[in-house]
Design a protein around this motif. Structure first.
Motif, short mmCIF file in Angstrom:
data_model
loop_
_atom_site.label_atom_id
_atom_site.label_comp_id
_atom_site.label_asym_id
_atom_site.label_seq_id
_atom_site.Cartn_x
_atom_site.Cartn_y
_atom_site.Cartn_z
N ALA A 1 20.81 -12.61 -38.63
CA ALA A 1 19.60 -11.88 -38.27
C ALA A 1 18.88 -11.38 -39.52
N GLU A 2 19.63 -10.84 -40.47
CA GLU A 2 19.02 -10.34 -41.70
C GLU A 2 18.41 -11.48 -42.51
N ILE A 3 19.12 -12.60 -42.61
CA ILE A 3 18.64 -13.73 -43.40
C ILE A 3 17.39 -14.34 -42.75
N TRP A 4 17.45 -14.54 -41.42
CA TRP A 4 16.28 -15.08 -40.73
C TRP A 4 15.06 -14.19 -40.93
N GLN A 5 15.25 -12.88 -40.80
CA GLN A 5 14.13 -11.96 -40.95
C GLN A 5 13.49 -12.10 -42.33
N LYS A 6 14.32 -12.22 -43.36
CA LYS A 6 13.78 -12.36 -44.72
C LYS A 6 13.04 -13.68 -44.88
N TYR A 7 13.60 -14.75 -44.31
CA TYR A 7 12.91 -16.04 -44.37
C TYR A 7 11.58 -15.95 -43.62
N TYR A 8 11.63 -15.44 -42.40
CA TYR A 8 10.42 -15.37 -41.57
C TYR A 8 9.33 -14.53 -42.23
N ASP A 9 9.72 -13.42 -42.84
CA ASP A 9 8.75 -12.55 -43.50
C ASP A 9 8.08 -13.25 -44.69
N SER A 10 8.75 -14.25 -45.24
CA SER A 10 8.18 -14.96 -46.40
C SER A 10 7.23 -16.08 -45.98
N CYS A 11 7.16 -16.36 -44.68
CA CYS A 11 6.27 -17.41 -44.19
C CYS A 11 4.85 -16.85 -43.99
N GLU A 12 3.89 -17.74 -44.02
CA GLU A 12 2.49 -17.33 -43.86
C GLU A 12 1.79 -18.27 -42.88
N VAL A 13 1.32 -17.71 -41.77
CA VAL A 13 0.60 -18.51 -40.78
C VAL A 13 -0.81 -18.80 -41.30
#
Length: 306
Positions: free
Chosen positions: A156-168
């Motif tokens: 959950a922590e890793i996914w959140q960090k990855y997701y936060d680094s994405c840009e729509v």
């Protein structure tokens, strides 16, 4: 990208909405298949996903946690009425149970069974006949804050960090319209289940039609952003659903809906695994779980603080 708390089974929101909207209703609109079968680089810029640093956490019950607990209470070795519970959500420290029950779970891990030797308070307004009587509860911790093991917390922590680094960059119109319509159908079916109409339901929720449209658009964009982040990473690394991961996702759906077989799912919800929308959502969940495994395998543990 605006930060959001994500459940590991985020795609199951779509599954549950789909099941709730079905129930054998043949009037449901043609469902959109969310496969994002096009070049996602035009829609989302994915961030770094290898070497993400995370802090391993111990999954043990502490004050303030919400635990799912099943328990059996016995007085003089015999079960008694009202002394058994299954998958009860309990906030530790809330005082919802008799003294010693919640504190007796502190430190327990998911899956652990504890025997609690307690006594009912005296007086006991909830059931005067039990006042002061000794009781033994056998309690099983099913999950802690929704997690069943440390790996789930780390993912959950890793996914959140990855997701936060994405840009729509932009949202695909087909999926955006489809998800908004799916949400509208869900609330319309909810209104029907309560014997009212959609407008009256909105009024009961203190919402205008404009408020509702804005809310489902925000929800749809949030879900689509998560979907695109998932598919873009999976395709970059060649991650695909296989037979084993599909079967695991199917089993999760059955368990979450409280049924054991596909036949029961069909009888209760008027839908089975051959339904294109449900099959699509299950495949997406299978890809999600394999992608989370990949992220964890390629992450870096943070050094413990001195």
């Amino acid at each position: 990208m605006k930060k959001r708390l994500l459940a590991l089974t985020l795609v199951l929101c779509m599954i549950f909405s789909l099941l709730a909207a079905c129930g054998g209703d043949d009037t449901q609109a043609d469902a959109v298949i969310y496969d994002y079968d096009y070049d996602l680089s035009e829609y989302i810029k994915i961030g770094e996903y290898k070497g993400i640093e995370y802090t391993p956490q111990e999954l043990a019950v502490k004050e303030g946690d919400t635990v799912s607990v099943s328990y059996v209470g016995k007085i003089d070795g015999e079960e008694f009425e009202g002394g058994t519970g299954t998958n009860n959500n309990l906030v530790i420290g809330s005082g919802s149970f008799i003294d010693g029950f919640e504190s007796g779970l502190v430190g327990a891990k998911a899956g652990e069974v504890r025997e609690l030797n307690l006594a009912f308070p005296d007086p006991y307004e909830n059931n005067p006949e039990l006042a002061g009587m000794p009781v033994v509860f056998t309690a099983t911790i099913n999950s802690i804050n929704g997690y069943t093991d440390e790996d789930e917390m780390n993912k959950a922590e890793i996914w959140q960090k990855y997701y936060d680094s994405c840009e729509v960059i932009k949202y695909p119109q087909k999926e955006l319209d489809g998800m908004k319509e799916q949400q509208r159908e869900y609330y319309e079916s909810l209104a029907a289940a309560y014997g009212t109409d959609f407008d009256e339901l909105l009024s009961a929720m203190s919402m205008t039609a404009e408020d509702f449209d804005a809310q489902i658009e925000e929800y749809a964009k949030s879900m689509i952003a998560q979907d695109m982040a998932l598919y873009a990473l999976a395709r970059a690394e060649g991650i695909e659903a296989d037979e084993e991961s599909i079967e695991e996702a199917k089993q999760y759906v059955l368990e979450a809906q409280g049924v054991e077989t596909e036949e029961e799912l069909r009888d209760n919800y008027g839908i089975d695994f051959d339904d294109p929308s449900l099959a699509n959502s299950i495949e997406m969940n299978a890809i999600l779980q394999k992608t989370l495994d990949f992220l964890l395998e390629n992450a870096e543990k943070a050094e413990p603080a001195e």
